[in-house]
Design a protein around this motif. Structure first.
Motif, short mmCIF file in Angstrom:
data_model
loop_
_atom_site.label_atom_id
_atom_site.label_comp_id
_atom_site.label_asym_id
_atom_site.label_seq_id
_atom_site.Cartn_x
_atom_site.Cartn_y
_atom_site.Cartn_z
N HIS A 150 4.08 5.76 2.06
CA HIS A 150 3.60 6.80 2.14
C HIS A 150 3.79 8.01 1.13
O HIS A 150 5.28 8.01 0.79
CB HIS A 150 3.58 7.79 3.46
N ILE A 151 2.95 8.66 0.50
CA ILE A 151 3.33 9.67 -0.37
C ILE A 151 2.54 11.10 0.36
O ILE A 151 1.29 11.17 0.41
CB ILE A 151 2.83 9.79 -1.74
N PHE A 152 3.44 12.00 0.87
CA PHE A 152 2.73 13.08 1.49
C PHE A 152 2.94 14.38 0.79
O PHE A 152 4.05 14.54 0.15
CB PHE A 152 3.65 13.47 2.88
N ILE A 153 1.95 14.98 0.60
CA ILE A 153 1.80 16.24 -0.36
C ILE A 153 1.69 17.40 0.44
O ILE A 153 0.75 17.52 1.08
CB ILE A 153 0.45 16.12 -1.37
N LEU A 154 2.62 18.12 0.40
CA LEU A 154 2.69 19.38 1.43
C LEU A 154 1.91 20.36 0.80
O LEU A 154 2.07 20.74 -0.43
CB LEU A 154 4.11 20.01 1.46
N LYS A 155 1.06 21.30 1.63
CA LYS A 155 -0.04 22.03 1.27
C LYS A 155 0.16 23.38 2.14
O LYS A 155 0.66 23.19 3.37
CB LYS A 155 -1.52 21.74 1.22
N ARG A 156 0.38 24.52 1.61
CA ARG A 156 0.22 25.64 2.53
C ARG A 156 -0.88 25.94 3.32
O ARG A 156 -2.12 25.55 2.78
CB ARG A 156 0.53 26.98 1.36
N LYS A 157 -0.69 26.21 4.63
CA LYS A 157 -1.81 26.23 5.30
C LYS A 157 -2.33 27.90 5.49
O LYS A 157 -1.48 28.66 5.53
CB LYS A 157 -1.46 25.86 6.78
N ARG A 167 0.97 -1.26 0.11
CA ARG A 167 -0.03 0.07 -0.17
C ARG A 167 0.80 1.38 0.07
O ARG A 167 1.81 1.39 0.81
CB ARG A 167 -0.88 0.13 1.25
N ILE A 168 0.53 2.15 -0.72
CA ILE A 168 0.94 3.75 -0.84
C ILE A 168 -0.19 4.43 -0.25
O ILE A 168 -1.25 4.65 -1.00
CB ILE A 168 1.42 4.17 -2.03
N VAL A 169 -0.12 5.05 1.00
CA VAL A 169 -1.15 5.88 1.61
C VAL A 169 -0.83 7.33 1.15
O VAL A 169 0.42 7.81 1.49
CB VAL A 169 -1.23 5.78 2.91
N THR A 170 -1.61 7.85 0.23
CA THR A 170 -1.09 9.44 -0.33
C THR A 170 -2.16 10.12 0.61
O THR A 170 -3.44 10.13 0.78
CB THR A 170 -1.69 9.31 -1.77
N GLN A 171 -1.50 11.32 1.21
CA GLN A 171 -2.27 12.00 2.14
C GLN A 171 -1.59 13.62 2.10
O GLN A 171 -0.39 13.95 2.06
CB GLN A 171 -1.95 11.74 3.78
N GLU A 172 -2.49 14.55 1.99
CA GLU A 172 -2.14 16.08 1.80
C GLU A 172 -2.05 16.45 3.40
O GLU A 172 -2.69 16.22 4.19
CB GLU A 172 -3.20 16.62 1.17
N LEU A 173 -0.73 17.24 3.80
CA LEU A 173 -0.73 17.60 5.01
C LEU A 173 -0.36 19.12 4.83
O LEU A 173 0.51 19.56 4.09
CB LEU A 173 0.64 16.97 5.46
N GLU A 174 -1.29 19.89 5.56
CA GLU A 174 -1.16 21.45 5.73
C GLU A 174 0.19 22.04 6.57
O GLU A 174 0.12 21.30 7.58
CB GLU A 174 -2.39 22.05 6.15
N ILE A 175 0.96 22.80 6.02
CA ILE A 175 2.22 23.16 6.82
C ILE A 175 2.19 24.48 6.81
O ILE A 175 2.18 25.17 6.10
CB ILE A 175 3.44 22.43 6.15
N TYR A 235 4.39 19.70 -2.99
CA TYR A 235 5.81 19.27 -2.79
C TYR A 235 5.55 17.77 -2.30
O TYR A 235 4.84 17.79 -1.46
CB TYR A 235 7.14 20.01 -1.77
N ARG A 236 6.14 16.55 -2.93
CA ARG A 236 5.71 15.39 -2.71
C ARG A 236 6.82 14.79 -2.19
O ARG A 236 8.19 14.54 -2.56
CB ARG A 236 5.33 14.57 -4.08
N ILE A 237 6.54 13.75 -0.97
CA ILE A 237 7.69 13.16 -0.13
C ILE A 237 7.14 11.77 -0.03
O ILE A 237 6.24 11.40 0.40
CB ILE A 237 7.65 13.65 1.26
N PHE A 238 8.06 10.86 -0.55
CA PHE A 238 7.80 9.23 -0.27
C PHE A 238 8.58 9.02 0.82
O PHE A 238 9.67 9.32 1.18
CB PHE A 238 8.26 8.70 -1.68
N PHE A 239 7.74 8.46 1.93
CA PHE A 239 8.18 8.02 3.21
C PHE A 239 8.02 6.60 3.37
O PHE A 239 6.87 6.09 3.28
CB PHE A 239 7.33 8.93 4.15
#
Length: 252
Positions: A245-252, A26-34, A44-48
């Motif tokens: 995981h793929i984390f997609i950074l989003k502006r808060k 599984r790759i869990v893709t999630q947007e994270l507000e920073i 910006y996309r981070i593979f963790f």
């Protein structure tokens, strides 16, 4: 007799399910507000990926990630005692081919031959973050990736890592999520990426020996705990499925 046969069949089915859950890709893709994320780092996309242990990364994972992320972050425990360095080398080679790659030490990484592991990491041009920070720049704007040594070594120093960080946006990588209890109340770190717990690996009625993976806020800092990709002791999971995981950074 029928009752006993039923119990045996149920037990075998449960073991089969647990084996499957432990070997999911599984790759869990999630947007994270920073908060304070520079505009250039929007999306910006981070593979963790963390806690590989004895697993070989599936081509299904690699093909989905390739050309789809900006950076790769390895959250520790790429091996444990008894895992062949050939397998470790193959995993690290594949990960380093995806994007610029960063690594923090986990407790199990010290069990076999850490000097040999470090040589493999550097051979694949993987940056080791050990109580320090690196600046990542995009379109004249920058963020910091910080990494600390595993907490079990008693050499981990968040203070030292912060001293090396100069950018307003700081992302901390710590194998052990217990660093959450030492986070500064000043919200100096916007995001923590961690693993180690395996989500408890085997959970019964919602209870596990360790914290289940997920995202939460601690002192204003977003803390991510991954269930991890591999297993330890037994190649089985229950209610804590394997994940990357793929984390997609989003502006808060």
């Amino acid at each position: 007799m029928i009752y006993i046969i039923g119990l045996v069949v149920a037990g075998l089915l449960l073991l089969s399910y647990m084996w499957v859950e432990a070997h999911l890709n599984r790759i869990v893709t999630q947007e994270l507000e920073i908060k304070d994320l520079p505009e250039s780092f929007e999306s910006y996309r981070i593979f963790f990926i963390s806690d590989l242990h004895n697993r070989l990364i599936s081509n299904k994972i690699l093909s989905k990630v390739k050309n789809n992320v900006d950076v790769v972050v390895i959250g520790g425990d790429v091996m444990e005692k008894g895992v062949s360095f050939e397998k470790v080398n193959e995993n690290l080679k594949q990960l380093s081919n995806l994007a610029p790659c960063y690594f923090v030490w986990g407790n199990n990484d010290y069990e076999e031959n850490p000097k040999k592991l470090e040589k493999i990491l550097r051979g694949h041009h993987i940056t080791i973050l050990k109580n320090d920070a690196v600046k990542i720049t995009k379109a004249n704007e920058s963020i910091n990736l910080l990494g600390i040594d595993d907490l079990s070594t008693e050499n981990a120093s968040l203070e030292q890592a912060l001293d090396s960080a100069r950018e307003q946006t700081k992302i901390l990588i710590s194998h052990n999520p217990d660093i959450q209890y030492d986070l500064p109340v000043s919200n100096e770190i916007q995001l923590v990426l961690s693993g180690h717990t395996h989500g408890g690996q085997i959970r019964l009625f919602g209870w596990g020996l360790r914290e289940k993976g997920g995202t939460k806020e601690v002192n204003g800092t977003k803390v991510v705990i991954s269930n991890g990709y591999g297993t330890t002791t037994l190649p089985l999971r229950l209610m804590a499925p394997a994940e990357s995981h793929i984390f997609i950074l989003k502006r808060k």
